[in-house]
Design a protein around this motif. Structure first.
Motif, short mmCIF file in Angstrom:
data_model
loop_
_atom_site.label_atom_id
_atom_site.label_comp_id
_atom_site.label_asym_id
_atom_site.label_seq_id
_atom_site.Cartn_x
_atom_site.Cartn_y
_atom_site.Cartn_z
N PRO A 189 0.79 -1.24 0.00
CA PRO A 189 0.00 0.00 0.00
C PRO A 189 0.82 1.28 0.00
O PRO A 189 0.40 2.29 -0.56
CB PRO A 189 -0.84 -0.12 1.28
N VAL A 190 2.02 1.25 0.58
CA VAL A 190 2.82 2.48 0.62
C VAL A 190 3.24 2.93 -0.78
O VAL A 190 3.48 4.12 -1.01
CB VAL A 190 4.07 2.28 1.53
N THR A 191 3.31 2.00 -1.73
CA THR A 191 3.72 2.38 -3.09
C THR A 191 2.64 3.19 -3.81
O THR A 191 2.90 3.76 -4.87
CB THR A 191 4.06 1.14 -3.93
N TYR A 192 1.43 3.22 -3.24
CA TYR A 192 0.36 4.01 -3.85
C TYR A 192 0.20 5.37 -3.19
O TYR A 192 -0.68 6.15 -3.53
CB TYR A 192 -0.96 3.22 -3.82
N LEU A 193 1.10 5.64 -2.23
CA LEU A 193 1.13 6.97 -1.63
C LEU A 193 1.68 7.97 -2.64
O LEU A 193 2.59 7.67 -3.40
CB LEU A 193 2.03 6.98 -0.39
N GLN A 194 1.14 9.17 -2.63
CA GLN A 194 1.71 10.26 -3.43
C GLN A 194 2.89 10.80 -2.63
O GLN A 194 2.78 11.81 -1.93
CB GLN A 194 0.65 11.32 -3.69
N LEU A 195 4.01 10.10 -2.74
CA LEU A 195 5.15 10.36 -1.87
C LEU A 195 5.85 11.68 -2.22
O LEU A 195 6.34 11.86 -3.32
CB LEU A 195 6.15 9.21 -1.94
N THR A 196 5.87 12.55 -1.25
CA THR A 196 6.63 13.80 -1.31
C THR A 196 7.48 13.81 -0.04
O THR A 196 7.23 13.01 0.88
CB THR A 196 5.70 15.02 -1.31
N PRO A 197 8.48 14.68 0.04
CA PRO A 197 9.25 14.75 1.28
C PRO A 197 8.38 14.95 2.51
O PRO A 197 8.61 14.35 3.56
CB PRO A 197 10.17 15.95 1.03
N GLU A 198 7.31 15.76 2.37
CA GLU A 198 6.43 16.01 3.50
C GLU A 198 5.65 14.76 3.89
O GLU A 198 5.55 14.42 5.08
CB GLU A 198 5.45 17.14 3.17
N VAL A 199 5.12 14.05 2.89
CA VAL A 199 4.35 12.84 3.16
C VAL A 199 5.25 11.77 3.78
O VAL A 199 4.88 11.10 4.75
CB VAL A 199 3.68 12.30 1.87
N GLU A 228 -5.03 7.27 13.02
CA GLU A 228 -4.58 8.53 12.42
C GLU A 228 -3.65 8.27 11.25
O GLU A 228 -3.76 8.91 10.19
CB GLU A 228 -3.86 9.37 13.48
N HIS A 229 -2.74 7.31 11.42
CA HIS A 229 -1.79 6.98 10.35
C HIS A 229 -2.52 6.44 9.12
O HIS A 229 -2.28 6.88 7.99
CB HIS A 229 -0.79 5.95 10.87
N LEU A 230 -3.43 5.49 9.32
CA LEU A 230 -4.13 4.88 8.19
C LEU A 230 -5.06 5.88 7.50
O LEU A 230 -5.22 5.83 6.28
CB LEU A 230 -4.91 3.65 8.66
N SER A 231 -5.67 6.76 8.27
CA SER A 231 -6.52 7.79 7.66
C SER A 231 -5.70 8.73 6.79
O SER A 231 -6.13 9.14 5.71
CB SER A 231 -7.23 8.59 8.77
N TYR A 232 -4.50 9.05 7.27
CA TYR A 232 -3.60 9.93 6.50
C TYR A 232 -3.17 9.23 5.20
O TYR A 232 -3.21 9.83 4.12
CB TYR A 232 -2.38 10.27 7.35
N VAL A 233 -2.78 7.97 5.32
CA VAL A 233 -2.37 7.20 4.14
C VAL A 233 -3.52 7.12 3.14
O VAL A 233 -3.31 7.23 1.93
CB VAL A 233 -1.91 5.79 4.56
N ARG A 234 -4.70 6.94 3.66
CA ARG A 234 -5.90 6.85 2.80
C ARG A 234 -6.10 8.14 2.01
O ARG A 234 -6.38 8.10 0.81
CB ARG A 234 -7.10 6.57 3.69
N ARG A 235 -5.92 9.28 2.67
CA ARG A 235 -6.09 10.57 1.99
C ARG A 235 -5.01 10.82 0.94
O ARG A 235 -5.26 11.47 -0.08
CB ARG A 235 -6.09 11.71 3.01
N MET A 236 -3.83 10.31 1.20
CA MET A 236 -2.69 10.59 0.33
C MET A 236 -2.47 9.54 -0.76
O MET A 236 -1.49 9.62 -1.50
CB MET A 236 -1.41 10.68 1.17
N SER A 237 -3.36 8.56 -0.87
CA SER A 237 -3.15 7.46 -1.82
C SER A 237 -3.89 7.68 -3.13
O SER A 237 -4.94 8.32 -3.18
CB SER A 237 -3.61 6.13 -1.21
N ARG A 238 -3.31 7.12 -4.18
CA ARG A 238 -3.98 7.07 -5.48
C ARG A 238 -4.38 5.62 -5.72
O ARG A 238 -3.85 4.71 -5.08
CB ARG A 238 -3.05 7.55 -6.59
N ASP A 239 -5.28 5.40 -6.66
CA ASP A 239 -5.82 4.05 -6.85
C ASP A 239 -4.83 3.16 -7.60
O ASP A 239 -3.86 3.63 -8.20
CB ASP A 239 -7.14 4.12 -7.61
#
Length: 245
Positions: A189-199, A228-239
């Motif tokens: 699942p982490v690979t679907y995060l819109q990874l930026t330095p902040e994220v 809180e962590h999973l909610s954040y990951v959920r908001r920052m993820s793409r499909d």
């Protein structure tokens, strides 16, 4: 005149030969007649025992393989063996099934996120109750390694999977471990995060907060930190990307 009273009479469906063979072998596995790890009789022997053809036996064994009760080993010393069913085997079967579902494009990242909340929030709560010093140390080491790698490193996914697996293991529930491990191994699942330095920075801080609460034995705080962590990951993820048909 014959009585037509059928009270107490239970009709059992007549099965086809393949189903009869499959059910009887299945029953023998469940009642311990065939023990875990034991080699089953050969297809020829089973065909003779049941009075059916080899293709019928082969089909029945194939269904038992699909069901995860039997494994086939090729070669002269191989054959059909009763699988040793433990939490690890369950996890592997889950991984295989989930991989097939993903390949078919039948689920999306939102469903994965929901499943993670169902599994990992109570997992963190249990981890705060049952964790060992060794597990806390291992989780902290993973967080430290996460701090030292680049965002595009393939180790990002590996360390994320390791962290969540350690928390699941600390729960003391082997079935939870199997589900969490399968979910992370198949979906990464982490690979679907819109990874930026902040994220990246925020997710590492969240991991640190989870392990802090787990180490302190604060069950509510651990569950809240994981939520809180999973909610954040959920908001920052793409499909998931569309699958090739």
């Amino acid at each position: 005149m014959a009585s037509t009273d059928t009270a107490g009479f239970v009709v059992q469906q007549v099965l086809r030969p393949r189903e009869q063979v499959q059910k009887q072998i299945e029953d023998a596995i469940f009642n311990g007649t065939f023990a875990q790890g034991e080699k089953l009789p050969s297809e020829n022997a089973l065909a003779e025992m049941f009075g059916v053809s080899r293709p019928t036996v082969r089909e029945a064994l194939g269904n038992l393989v699909t069901a995860g009760l039997v494994r086939k080993i090729p070669g002269a010393s191989g054959g059909s063996f009763v699988r040793e069913i433990d939490a690890k085997a369950v996890g592997q079967m889950l991984q295989d099934s989930l991989s097939h579902v993903l390949q078919l494009g039948s689920i999306n990242i939102e469903e994965v996120s929901q499943a993670r909340e169902v599994l990992e929030v109570p997992s963190a709560r249990l981890a705060a109750r049952h964790r060992t010093p060794e597990q806390v140390k291992a989780a902290r080491e993973v967080v430290e390694q996460q701090k030292s790698i680049a965002l595009k490193s393939p180790k990002v996914s590996i360390f994320d999977q390791q962290f969540h697996q350690i928390i699941a293991e600390a729960s003391g529930n082997r079935l939870l471990v199997a589900f969490v491990e399968a979910l992370h191994a198949c979906t990464a699942p982490v690979t679907y995060l819109q990874l930026t330095p902040e994220v990246g920075h925020n997710t590492i801080l969240q991991h640190a907060q989870i392990i802090k609460a787990v180490e302190a034995g604060d069950e509510s705080a651990a569950a809240e930190a994981m939520q809180e962590h999973l909610s954040y990951v959920r908001r920052m993820s793409r499909d998931f990307p569309a699958q090739d048909k």
